[in-house]
Design a protein around this motif. Structure first.
Motif, PDB file in Angstrom:
ATOM      1  N   UNK B  55       0.810  -1.213   0.000  1.00  0.00           N
ATOM      2  CA  UNK B  55       0.000   0.000   0.000  1.00  0.00           C
ATOM      3  C   UNK B  55       0.856   1.281   0.000  1.00  0.00           C
ATOM      4  N   UNK B  56       1.965   1.317   0.770  1.00  0.00           N
ATOM      5  CA  UNK B  56       2.795   2.548   0.727  1.00  0.00           C
ATOM      6  C   UNK B  56       3.311   2.862  -0.682  1.00  0.00           C
ATOM      7  N   UNK B  57       3.568   1.838  -1.490  1.00  0.00           N
ATOM      8  CA  UNK B  57       4.021   2.073  -2.867  1.00  0.00           C
ATOM      9  C   UNK B  57       2.944   2.833  -3.643  1.00  0.00           C
ATOM     10  N   UNK B  58       1.692   2.414  -3.421  1.00  0.00           N
ATOM     11  CA  UNK B  58       0.572   3.084  -4.090  1.00  0.00           C
ATOM     12  C   UNK B  58       0.518   4.551  -3.649  1.00  0.00           C
ATOM     13  N   UNK B  59       0.683   4.760  -2.339  1.00  0.00           N
ATOM     14  CA  UNK B  59       0.626   6.129  -1.799  1.00  0.00           C
ATOM     15  C   UNK B  59       1.624   7.048  -2.483  1.00  0.00           C
ATOM     16  N   UNK B  60       2.746   6.462  -2.925  1.00  0.00           N
ATOM     17  CA  UNK B  60       3.789   7.250  -3.566  1.00  0.00           C
ATOM     18  C   UNK B  60       3.296   7.833  -4.900  1.00  0.00           C
ATOM     19  N   UNK B  61       2.324   7.142  -5.513  1.00  0.00           N
ATOM     20  CA  UNK B  61       1.841   7.584  -6.836  1.00  0.00           C
ATOM     21  C   UNK B  61       0.490   8.296  -6.798  1.00  0.00           C
ATOM     22  N   UNK B  62      -0.188   8.194  -5.671  1.00  0.00           N
ATOM     23  CA  UNK B  62      -1.485   8.870  -5.529  1.00  0.00           C
ATOM     24  C   UNK B  62      -1.787   8.936  -4.055  1.00  0.00           C
ATOM     25  N   UNK B  63      -1.930  10.125  -3.513  1.00  0.00           N
ATOM     26  CA  UNK B  63      -1.923  10.233  -2.050  1.00  0.00           C
ATOM     27  C   UNK B  63      -3.187   9.699  -1.372  1.00  0.00           C
ATOM     28  N   UNK B  64      -4.224   9.406  -2.155  1.00  0.00           N
ATOM     29  CA  UNK B  64      -5.456   8.856  -1.578  1.00  0.00           C
ATOM     30  C   UNK B  64      -6.305   8.248  -2.687  1.00  0.00           C
ATOM     31  N   UNK B  65      -7.342   7.522  -2.278  1.00  0.00           N
ATOM     32  CA  UNK B  65      -8.272   6.929  -3.234  1.00  0.00           C
ATOM     33  C   UNK B  65      -8.943   8.035  -4.047  1.00  0.00           C
ATOM     34  N   UNK B  66      -9.290   9.124  -3.376  1.00  0.00           N
ATOM     35  CA  UNK B  66      -9.940  10.259  -4.045  1.00  0.00           C
ATOM     36  C   UNK B  66      -8.999  10.856  -5.097  1.00  0.00           C
ATOM     37  N   UNK B  67      -7.691  10.933  -4.751  1.00  0.00           N
ATOM     38  CA  UNK B  67      -6.724  11.504  -5.700  1.00  0.00           C
ATOM     39  C   UNK B  67      -6.582  10.604  -6.924  1.00  0.00           C
ATOM     40  N   UNK B  68      -6.623   9.282  -6.692  1.00  0.00           N
ATOM     41  CA  UNK B  68      -6.544   8.352  -7.825  1.00  0.00           C
ATOM     42  C   UNK B  68      -7.784   8.488  -8.707  1.00  0.00           C
ATOM     43  N   UNK B  69      -8.950   8.599  -8.067  1.00  0.00           N
ATOM     44  CA  UNK B  69     -10.187   8.768  -8.844  1.00  0.00           C
ATOM     45  C   UNK B  69     -10.117  10.061  -9.654  1.00  0.00           C
ATOM     46  N   UNK B  70      -9.657  11.126  -9.007  1.00  0.00           N
ATOM     47  CA  UNK B  70      -9.543  12.414  -9.700  1.00  0.00           C
ATOM     48  C   UNK B  70      -8.624  12.280 -10.920  1.00  0.00           C
ATOM     49  N   UNK B  71      -7.524  11.551 -10.761  1.00  0.00           N
ATOM     50  CA  UNK B  71      -6.581  11.381 -11.875  1.00  0.00           C
ATOM     51  C   UNK B  71      -7.219  10.563 -13.007  1.00  0.00           C
TER      52      UNK B  71
END
Lengths: 206, 206
Positions: B55-71
């Motif tokens: 999970x920390x690896x994911x955080x490195x590319x998108x700081x939250x689920x909302x940020x990933x959705x926004x992207x």
């Protein structure tokens, strides 16, 4: 002989009728709330408040939020089932039947219950109920495909990939139900007529 | 002169490129998970598990689920913006441009990011972002209306209520993105071509 004075007591028939009217009011208020706020953001208290009654009163007409949603879905699908079934019995040519069918589908899906069907995902329903209701959706879809096929046979519609075209028709109308606003400039009837004209023109035989 | 042997150390350019590739993989995995399970039922752990990372690896590319959705939303809308902008610069007649536009819109909305746009409601985005992204949607809608208007002017399309017809076109394609399955019988290209043929036929001048 003059009619007897009206009794201040309700007959069993009156009570049954009254219960039906109240149940309908609860369902309509629930559908409106689901459409406006979404299912998860709606509490039974909101539905009760809209009707100026208490939450226990609502419970009397629908034992849970899920039960109210199921009833709204059922209303929408029963209407869609009924209006599309009519298109099967008609003797008119397929082109005319397709127009009638699209207008009827459109008016049904743009109604309060129809909008609920398109706006609230069905994953809040129990799996058996979801299965039952999806079967009605498939029947409705089959009827649209059936009219398209009839049109290719009687020559009043251009032959088409019936599966994809039926999805395009239902999809366009379902999408309209997503953005439809009662205060908007066009009535459900006007929108449905426009879509019917468009798709019937799209399938004009060469 | 022979080329120098490849260095086992990465150049800053290599590292930048690698980061971009990894970020894209995270975004795609997130979009896939949102499309399949819904936004609320997806945890960042699921996205990490799909990529076999933590999970920390994911955080490195998108700081939250909302940020990933926004992207994901941004990717979808930027693509829609780009492909519909192209239709404005073309010199072809409006009928041809409408066909190209519908196919391009269809392929974009049936992509993984496009499906995310239609399947995940935007109420999980922050209000300013939602406002910004909705503005792109309006621009895209305006371009569809623009081609319809051009067609009525250059005579290659029948005059139509541009607002309603643009909604019908976008609505039908958005709905296709809701039911589209990668394992299904038709490719995004085939579905988009079918819809383009249908709507262009619907607007054939009398």
């Amino acid at each position: 002989m003059p009619a007897p004075p009206a009794s201040p007591w309700k007959t069993p028939d009156d009570r049954l009728k009254e219960r039906e009217i109240k149940r309908e009011a609860v369902l309509l208020a629930a559908a409106r709330a689901f459409n406006e706020r979404g299912f998860h953001n709606t509490a039974l208290e909101d539905v009760a408040a809209a009707l100026k009654v208490t939450k226990p009163t609502i419970y009397y007409y629908g034992e849970s939020k899920e039960a109210l949603l199921a009833a709204c879905y059922r209303r929408a699908l029963e209407t869609l089932d009924e209006v599309t079934r009519r298109s099967e019995g008609e003797v008119a040519d397929a082109r005319t039947r397709l127009h009638v069918l699209i207008v009827a589908y459109g008016e049904a899906i743009l109604s309060i219950y129809g909008r609920c069907l398109t706006r609230v995902p069905d994953n809040s329903l129990s799996p058996p109920l979801r299965k039952e209701l999806r079967a009605i959706k498939r029947t409705v879809d089959d009827r649209i495909r059936g009219v398209l096929l009839d049109g290719a046979r009687d020559g009043t519609l251009a032959p088409t990939d019936t599966k994809m075209t039926a999805f395009a028709i239902a999809g366009a109308l379902n999408a309209a139900a997503l953005w439809f606003e009662e205060a908007g400039p066009s009535s459900p009837r006007e929108i449905s007529e426009h879509y019917a004209d468009l798709f019937v023109a799209a399938l004009k035989p060469a």
